[in-house]
Design an enzyme around this catalytic site. Structure first.
Site: not given
Length: 386
Positions: A184, A268, A320, A323, A340, A343, A350
Protein backbone atom coordinates in the site's frame (compact mmCIF):
# COMPACT_ATOMS: atom_id res chain seq x y z
CA UNK A 1 18.35 -12.40 -25.64
CA UNK A 2 16.90 -9.08 -24.52
CA UNK A 3 17.83 -5.42 -24.76
CA UNK A 4 19.06 -3.41 -21.80
CA UNK A 5 20.39 0.14 -21.44
CA UNK A 6 23.40 1.06 -19.30
CA UNK A 7 23.84 4.69 -18.30
CA UNK A 8 27.46 5.84 -17.91
CA UNK A 9 29.11 9.18 -17.15
CA UNK A 10 31.25 10.62 -19.97
CA UNK A 11 34.34 12.79 -19.50
CA UNK A 12 35.01 14.48 -22.86
CA UNK A 13 37.95 16.81 -23.41
CA UNK A 14 37.50 20.43 -24.53
CA UNK A 15 37.50 19.65 -28.26
CA UNK A 16 35.01 16.83 -27.78
CA UNK A 17 32.75 19.09 -25.70
CA UNK A 18 32.68 21.60 -28.57
CA UNK A 19 31.77 18.88 -31.09
CA UNK A 20 29.08 17.48 -28.80
CA UNK A 21 27.60 20.97 -28.38
CA UNK A 22 27.56 21.35 -32.17
CA UNK A 23 25.82 17.99 -32.50
CA UNK A 24 23.14 18.95 -29.97
CA UNK A 25 22.57 22.23 -31.78
CA UNK A 26 22.43 20.67 -35.24
CA UNK A 27 19.95 18.04 -34.08
CA UNK A 28 17.74 20.74 -32.62
CA UNK A 29 18.02 22.77 -35.85
CA UNK A 30 17.12 19.80 -38.07
CA UNK A 31 14.15 18.86 -35.88
CA UNK A 32 12.76 22.41 -35.97
CA UNK A 33 13.31 22.73 -39.73
CA UNK A 34 11.53 19.45 -40.47
CA UNK A 35 8.64 20.40 -38.18
CA UNK A 36 8.34 23.82 -39.82
CA UNK A 37 8.37 22.23 -43.28
CA UNK A 38 5.56 19.86 -42.32
CA UNK A 39 3.45 22.68 -40.90
CA UNK A 40 3.91 24.87 -44.00
CA UNK A 41 3.20 21.94 -46.31
CA UNK A 42 -0.01 21.12 -44.48
CA UNK A 43 -1.17 24.76 -44.53
CA UNK A 44 -0.49 25.00 -48.26
CA UNK A 45 -1.64 21.60 -49.58
CA UNK A 46 -3.46 19.86 -46.72
CA UNK A 47 -0.82 17.12 -46.52
CA UNK A 48 2.47 16.90 -44.67
CA UNK A 49 5.67 16.64 -46.68
CA UNK A 50 8.26 13.93 -46.03
CA UNK A 51 11.31 16.04 -45.28
CA UNK A 52 14.67 14.61 -44.26
CA UNK A 53 17.88 16.06 -42.81
CA UNK A 54 19.74 16.09 -46.15
CA UNK A 55 17.16 18.54 -47.50
CA UNK A 56 18.72 21.27 -45.36
CA UNK A 57 22.41 20.62 -46.07
CA UNK A 58 22.57 23.24 -48.84
CA UNK A 59 20.97 25.95 -46.69
CA UNK A 60 22.92 25.03 -43.54
CA UNK A 61 26.29 23.51 -44.59
CA UNK A 62 27.47 23.27 -40.95
CA UNK A 63 25.14 20.26 -40.56
CA UNK A 64 27.76 18.17 -42.39
CA UNK A 65 30.23 18.64 -39.52
CA UNK A 66 28.36 16.32 -37.14
CA UNK A 67 27.28 12.68 -37.09
CA UNK A 68 24.75 12.10 -39.89
CA UNK A 69 23.02 9.32 -37.93
CA UNK A 70 22.34 11.73 -35.10
CA UNK A 71 20.45 13.94 -37.53
CA UNK A 72 18.58 10.95 -38.94
CA UNK A 73 17.45 10.00 -35.42
CA UNK A 74 15.72 13.40 -35.19
CA UNK A 75 13.56 12.41 -38.14
CA UNK A 76 12.52 9.28 -36.24
CA UNK A 77 11.84 11.37 -33.13
CA UNK A 78 9.59 13.71 -35.10
CA UNK A 79 7.71 10.79 -36.63
CA UNK A 80 7.18 9.33 -33.16
CA UNK A 81 5.93 12.72 -31.90
CA UNK A 82 3.31 12.92 -34.65
CA UNK A 83 2.30 9.30 -34.12
CA UNK A 84 1.75 9.91 -30.41
CA UNK A 85 -0.23 13.05 -31.19
CA UNK A 86 -2.63 11.32 -33.59
CA UNK A 87 -3.00 8.08 -31.61
CA UNK A 88 -3.05 9.48 -28.07
CA UNK A 89 -4.74 12.85 -28.53
CA UNK A 90 -7.49 11.74 -26.13
CA UNK A 91 -4.86 11.15 -23.43
CA UNK A 92 -3.73 14.78 -23.59
CA UNK A 93 -0.74 14.36 -25.93
CA UNK A 94 -0.32 17.68 -27.71
CA UNK A 95 0.94 18.72 -31.13
CA UNK A 96 4.75 18.46 -31.56
CA UNK A 97 6.51 21.61 -30.35
CA UNK A 98 9.65 23.35 -31.57
CA UNK A 99 12.74 22.62 -29.48
CA UNK A 100 14.29 25.48 -27.51
CA UNK A 101 17.99 25.81 -26.74
CA UNK A 102 17.65 26.56 -23.03
CA UNK A 103 14.50 24.59 -22.25
CA UNK A 104 14.62 21.11 -23.74
CA UNK A 105 16.95 18.26 -22.86
CA UNK A 106 20.07 18.16 -25.02
CA UNK A 107 20.64 14.71 -26.45
CA UNK A 108 21.15 12.76 -29.64
CA UNK A 109 21.16 9.10 -30.66
CA UNK A 110 23.66 7.34 -32.90
CA UNK A 111 23.25 3.80 -34.22
CA UNK A 112 25.92 1.14 -34.61
CA UNK A 113 27.04 0.38 -38.17
CA UNK A 114 30.30 -1.32 -39.14
CA UNK A 115 31.51 -1.35 -35.53
CA UNK A 116 31.61 2.48 -35.42
CA UNK A 117 30.43 2.44 -31.79
CA UNK A 118 32.48 0.28 -29.46
CA UNK A 119 34.14 0.17 -26.06
CA UNK A 120 37.89 -0.23 -25.71
CA UNK A 121 39.13 -0.30 -22.15
CA UNK A 122 37.78 2.74 -20.33
CA UNK A 123 36.84 4.63 -23.47
CA UNK A 124 33.72 4.71 -25.64
CA UNK A 125 34.10 5.43 -29.35
CA UNK A 126 31.45 7.73 -30.79
CA UNK A 127 31.11 8.63 -34.50
CA UNK A 128 32.87 11.92 -35.35
CA UNK A 129 33.73 12.48 -31.66
CA UNK A 130 36.26 9.67 -31.25
CA UNK A 131 37.19 7.88 -28.03
CA UNK A 132 35.65 9.47 -24.93
CA UNK A 133 36.63 8.47 -21.40
CA UNK A 134 33.81 7.14 -19.26
CA UNK A 135 33.27 5.57 -15.85
CA UNK A 136 32.43 1.88 -15.96
CA UNK A 137 30.47 1.70 -12.71
CA UNK A 138 29.65 -2.01 -12.76
CA UNK A 139 32.84 -3.37 -14.41
CA UNK A 140 30.72 -4.57 -17.33
CA UNK A 141 32.25 -6.93 -19.88
CA UNK A 142 31.37 -4.97 -23.01
CA UNK A 143 32.97 -7.54 -25.33
CA UNK A 144 30.15 -9.97 -24.46
CA UNK A 145 27.45 -7.43 -25.36
CA UNK A 146 26.23 -6.29 -28.76
CA UNK A 147 25.82 -2.49 -28.77
CA UNK A 148 22.75 -1.38 -30.74
CA UNK A 149 22.85 2.37 -30.28
CA UNK A 150 24.04 5.09 -27.90
CA UNK A 151 22.14 8.15 -26.70
CA UNK A 152 24.47 10.95 -25.59
CA UNK A 153 23.01 13.65 -23.35
CA UNK A 154 24.10 16.71 -21.40
CA UNK A 155 22.31 17.46 -18.14
CA UNK A 156 21.35 20.93 -16.96
CA UNK A 157 24.31 20.70 -14.59
CA UNK A 158 26.70 20.39 -17.53
CA UNK A 159 27.48 16.70 -17.06
CA UNK A 160 27.66 14.31 -20.02
CA UNK A 161 26.08 10.86 -20.04
CA UNK A 162 25.74 8.01 -22.50
CA UNK A 163 22.88 5.51 -22.44
CA UNK A 164 24.26 2.41 -24.17
CA UNK A 165 21.62 0.00 -25.46
CA UNK A 166 23.00 -3.53 -25.70
CA UNK A 167 21.64 -6.96 -26.47
CA UNK A 168 22.55 -9.57 -23.90
CA UNK A 169 21.40 -12.83 -22.43
CA UNK A 170 18.35 -12.83 -20.19
CA UNK A 171 19.41 -12.74 -16.50
CA UNK A 172 18.98 -15.94 -14.57
CA UNK A 173 15.74 -16.07 -12.61
CA UNK A 174 16.02 -15.88 -8.85
CA UNK A 175 15.33 -19.03 -6.80
CA UNK A 176 11.62 -19.58 -6.30
CA UNK A 177 10.24 -18.12 -3.08
CA UNK A 178 7.04 -19.06 -1.25
CA UNK A 179 6.57 -15.53 0.08
CA UNK A 180 3.83 -13.23 -1.26
CA UNK A 181 3.30 -9.61 -0.34
CA UNK A 182 0.88 -6.74 -0.85
CA UNK A 183 2.00 -3.10 -0.94
CA UNK A 184 0.00 0.00 0.00
CA UNK A 185 1.58 3.27 -1.15
CA UNK A 186 1.22 6.46 0.85
CA UNK A 187 2.67 9.82 1.85
CA UNK A 188 3.27 9.42 5.59
CA UNK A 189 5.05 6.16 4.84
CA UNK A 190 6.34 5.52 1.33
CA UNK A 191 4.84 2.04 1.45
CA UNK A 192 3.44 -0.41 3.98
CA UNK A 193 3.51 -4.14 3.27
CA UNK A 194 0.97 -6.78 4.19
CA UNK A 195 3.34 -8.25 6.81
CA UNK A 196 3.38 -4.93 8.69
CA UNK A 197 6.74 -3.59 7.44
CA UNK A 198 6.70 0.18 6.84
CA UNK A 199 9.21 2.03 4.64
CA UNK A 200 9.67 5.66 5.64
CA UNK A 201 9.09 8.33 3.01
CA UNK A 202 12.55 9.90 2.47
CA UNK A 203 11.16 13.19 1.02
CA UNK A 204 14.36 14.02 -0.84
CA UNK A 205 13.02 17.20 -2.43
CA UNK A 206 11.73 18.55 0.87
CA UNK A 207 15.16 18.04 2.46
CA UNK A 208 16.82 20.17 -0.22
CA UNK A 209 13.99 22.64 -0.75
CA UNK A 210 15.27 25.40 1.53
CA UNK A 211 18.79 25.20 0.07
CA UNK A 212 17.41 25.33 -3.49
CA UNK A 213 15.17 28.27 -2.54
CA UNK A 214 18.16 30.24 -1.21
CA UNK A 215 20.11 29.61 -4.40
CA UNK A 216 17.08 30.53 -6.51
CA UNK A 217 16.65 33.87 -4.71
CA UNK A 218 20.33 34.68 -5.22
CA UNK A 219 20.02 33.64 -8.87
CA UNK A 220 17.10 36.01 -9.46
CA UNK A 221 19.12 38.96 -8.13
CA UNK A 222 22.03 38.45 -10.56
CA UNK A 223 22.21 40.32 -13.81
CA UNK A 224 21.07 38.31 -16.82
CA UNK A 225 23.98 37.07 -18.90
CA UNK A 226 26.50 37.53 -16.09
CA UNK A 227 29.06 34.90 -15.12
CA UNK A 228 27.85 34.65 -11.53
CA UNK A 229 24.27 34.07 -12.68
CA UNK A 230 25.48 31.14 -14.80
CA UNK A 231 27.45 29.74 -11.85
CA UNK A 232 24.32 29.84 -9.68
CA UNK A 233 22.29 28.20 -12.44
CA UNK A 234 24.74 25.30 -12.46
CA UNK A 235 24.61 25.01 -8.66
CA UNK A 236 20.80 24.88 -8.73
CA UNK A 237 20.90 22.26 -11.47
CA UNK A 238 23.37 20.16 -9.46
CA UNK A 239 21.08 20.29 -6.42
CA UNK A 240 18.12 19.09 -8.47
CA UNK A 241 20.26 16.38 -10.05
CA UNK A 242 21.40 15.23 -6.60
CA UNK A 243 17.75 14.94 -5.50
CA UNK A 244 16.88 12.91 -8.60
CA UNK A 245 19.87 10.60 -8.15
CA UNK A 246 19.09 9.96 -4.48
CA UNK A 247 15.46 9.20 -5.33
CA UNK A 248 16.43 6.80 -8.11
CA UNK A 249 18.94 5.01 -5.87
CA UNK A 250 16.32 4.60 -3.13
CA UNK A 251 13.71 3.20 -5.54
CA UNK A 252 16.22 0.84 -7.17
CA UNK A 253 17.31 -0.67 -3.86
CA UNK A 254 13.76 -0.97 -2.48
CA UNK A 255 12.30 -2.56 -5.62
CA UNK A 256 15.18 -5.05 -5.87
CA UNK A 257 14.87 -6.04 -2.21
CA UNK A 258 11.11 -6.61 -2.44
CA UNK A 259 11.48 -8.81 -5.52
CA UNK A 260 14.37 -10.82 -4.10
CA UNK A 261 12.36 -11.68 -0.99
CA UNK A 262 8.94 -12.35 -2.58
CA UNK A 263 7.68 -14.44 -5.48
CA UNK A 264 4.45 -12.45 -5.96
CA UNK A 265 3.99 -8.73 -5.32
CA UNK A 266 0.53 -7.13 -5.45
CA UNK A 267 0.42 -3.34 -5.89
CA UNK A 268 -2.12 -0.64 -6.60
CA UNK A 269 -2.36 0.55 -10.18
CA UNK A 270 -2.40 4.26 -9.38
CA UNK A 271 -3.22 7.04 -11.82
CA UNK A 272 -0.45 9.31 -10.58
CA UNK A 273 -1.47 12.21 -12.85
CA UNK A 274 -4.97 12.23 -11.37
CA UNK A 275 -3.82 11.66 -7.79
CA UNK A 276 -1.20 14.43 -7.87
CA UNK A 277 -3.64 17.27 -8.55
CA UNK A 278 -4.63 18.07 -4.97
CA UNK A 279 -3.10 20.06 -2.15
CA UNK A 280 -0.25 17.56 -1.73
CA UNK A 281 0.79 17.49 -5.40
CA UNK A 282 4.44 18.38 -4.70
CA UNK A 283 4.78 15.66 -2.05
CA UNK A 284 3.10 13.11 -4.29
CA UNK A 285 5.43 13.90 -7.18
CA UNK A 286 8.40 13.69 -4.80
CA UNK A 287 7.48 10.08 -3.92
CA UNK A 288 7.78 9.03 -7.62
CA UNK A 289 5.21 6.24 -7.30
CA UNK A 290 5.04 5.70 -11.07
CA UNK A 291 8.80 5.26 -11.30
CA UNK A 292 8.66 2.75 -8.45
CA UNK A 293 5.91 0.72 -10.14
CA UNK A 294 7.80 0.74 -13.44
CA UNK A 295 10.96 -0.53 -11.74
CA UNK A 296 9.02 -3.34 -10.09
CA UNK A 297 7.58 -4.27 -13.48
CA UNK A 298 10.74 -4.61 -15.54
CA UNK A 299 12.79 -6.13 -12.72
CA UNK A 300 10.09 -8.76 -12.17
CA UNK A 301 10.53 -9.77 -15.82
CA UNK A 302 14.28 -10.09 -15.25
CA UNK A 303 14.05 -12.11 -12.05
CA UNK A 304 11.10 -14.35 -12.89
CA UNK A 305 8.75 -12.76 -10.35
CA UNK A 306 5.04 -11.91 -10.65
CA UNK A 307 3.64 -8.40 -10.32
CA UNK A 308 -0.16 -8.14 -9.96
CA UNK A 309 -1.72 -4.74 -10.49
CA UNK A 310 -4.87 -4.27 -8.41
CA UNK A 311 -7.25 -1.74 -9.95
CA UNK A 312 -7.36 1.77 -8.54
CA UNK A 313 -11.11 1.43 -7.89
CA UNK A 314 -10.66 -1.43 -5.42
CA UNK A 315 -11.63 -0.11 -1.91
CA UNK A 316 -8.59 -1.54 -0.12
CA UNK A 317 -8.76 0.90 2.83
CA UNK A 318 -12.48 0.38 3.46
CA UNK A 319 -12.69 -3.41 3.68
CA UNK A 320 -12.06 -5.51 6.76
CA UNK A 321 -9.62 -8.19 5.62
CA UNK A 322 -11.08 -10.63 8.16
CA UNK A 323 -14.82 -10.56 7.43
CA UNK A 324 -15.14 -8.32 4.35
CA UNK A 325 -17.20 -5.59 6.07
CA UNK A 326 -17.03 -2.27 4.16
CA UNK A 327 -16.47 0.78 6.35
CA UNK A 328 -17.13 3.94 4.30
CA UNK A 329 -15.92 6.17 7.15
CA UNK A 330 -12.32 5.32 6.22
CA UNK A 331 -12.61 7.50 3.11
CA UNK A 332 -11.43 10.24 5.46
CA UNK A 333 -7.62 10.10 5.31
CA UNK A 334 -7.39 11.27 8.92
CA UNK A 335 -8.75 7.89 10.05
CA UNK A 336 -5.51 5.95 10.58
CA UNK A 337 -7.01 3.05 12.57
CA UNK A 338 -10.49 1.61 13.06
CA UNK A 339 -12.32 -1.33 14.60
CA UNK A 340 -14.60 -3.50 12.49
CA UNK A 341 -18.14 -3.31 13.96
CA UNK A 342 -18.96 -6.73 12.53
CA UNK A 343 -16.08 -8.92 13.77
CA UNK A 344 -14.44 -6.57 16.28
CA UNK A 345 -10.96 -6.70 14.70
CA UNK A 346 -8.79 -3.62 15.17
CA UNK A 347 -7.08 -2.44 11.99
CA UNK A 348 -4.18 -0.21 11.13
CA UNK A 349 -5.38 1.57 8.01
CA UNK A 350 -2.28 0.98 5.86
CA UNK A 351 -1.56 -2.60 6.94
CA UNK A 352 -5.21 -3.54 6.40
CA UNK A 353 -5.12 -1.99 2.92
CA UNK A 354 -1.93 -3.89 2.04
CA UNK A 355 -3.50 -7.19 3.15
CA UNK A 356 -6.62 -6.48 1.08
CA UNK A 357 -4.44 -5.67 -1.95
CA UNK A 358 -2.62 -8.99 -1.54
CA UNK A 359 -5.89 -10.92 -1.19
CA UNK A 360 -7.35 -9.20 -4.25
CA UNK A 361 -4.18 -9.97 -6.20
CA UNK A 362 -4.51 -13.65 -5.31
CA UNK A 363 -8.15 -13.58 -6.39
CA UNK A 364 -7.25 -12.05 -9.75
CA UNK A 365 -4.60 -14.71 -10.31
CA UNK A 366 -7.02 -17.49 -9.41
CA UNK A 367 -9.71 -16.02 -11.65
CA UNK A 368 -7.28 -15.66 -14.54
CA UNK A 369 -7.86 -11.90 -14.83
CA UNK A 370 -4.57 -10.77 -13.27
CA UNK A 371 -2.52 -8.50 -15.51
CA UNK A 372 1.11 -7.53 -15.18
CA UNK A 373 1.14 -4.31 -17.13
CA UNK A 374 -0.37 -0.88 -16.66
CA UNK A 375 -1.95 -0.77 -20.09
CA UNK A 376 -4.53 -3.51 -19.55
CA UNK A 377 -6.72 -1.78 -16.99
CA UNK A 378 -10.16 -2.33 -18.52
CA UNK A 379 -10.32 -5.95 -17.36
CA UNK A 380 -9.64 -4.93 -13.78
CA UNK A 381 -12.10 -2.05 -13.96
CA UNK A 382 -14.95 -4.34 -15.02
CA UNK A 383 -13.94 -6.98 -12.45
CA UNK A 384 -14.08 -4.47 -9.58
CA UNK A 385 -17.36 -2.95 -10.80
CA UNK A 386 -18.93 -6.40 -10.60
Amino acid sequence: MFQRAYNVRLYPNKQQEVLLSKTFGCCRKVYNCMLEAKIKSYEATGTMCRSKPTDFYAEFPFLKEVDAQALTSEKLNLQAAFKNFFERKADGVGFPQFKAKHRDKESYTSYTTNHNIRVEGRKLRLPKVGFVSFRNYEDIDWSARDIKHVTVSRSRAGKYYASILVEEEVPKALPTSESEIGIDLGLNEFCVTSDGFAVANPRFLKESESRIADLQRAFDKKQKGSKRREELRLRIAREHEKVANRRKDFLDKLSTRLLRENQTVAVEDLDVREVAEGDHAKSEHDTAWRMFLNKLQYKAEWYGRTIVRVGRWFPSSQLCHCCGFKNTLTKDLNVRSWTCPQCGTSHDRDVNAAINILNEGKRLIAAGTAVQCAGNIETQREAHRR
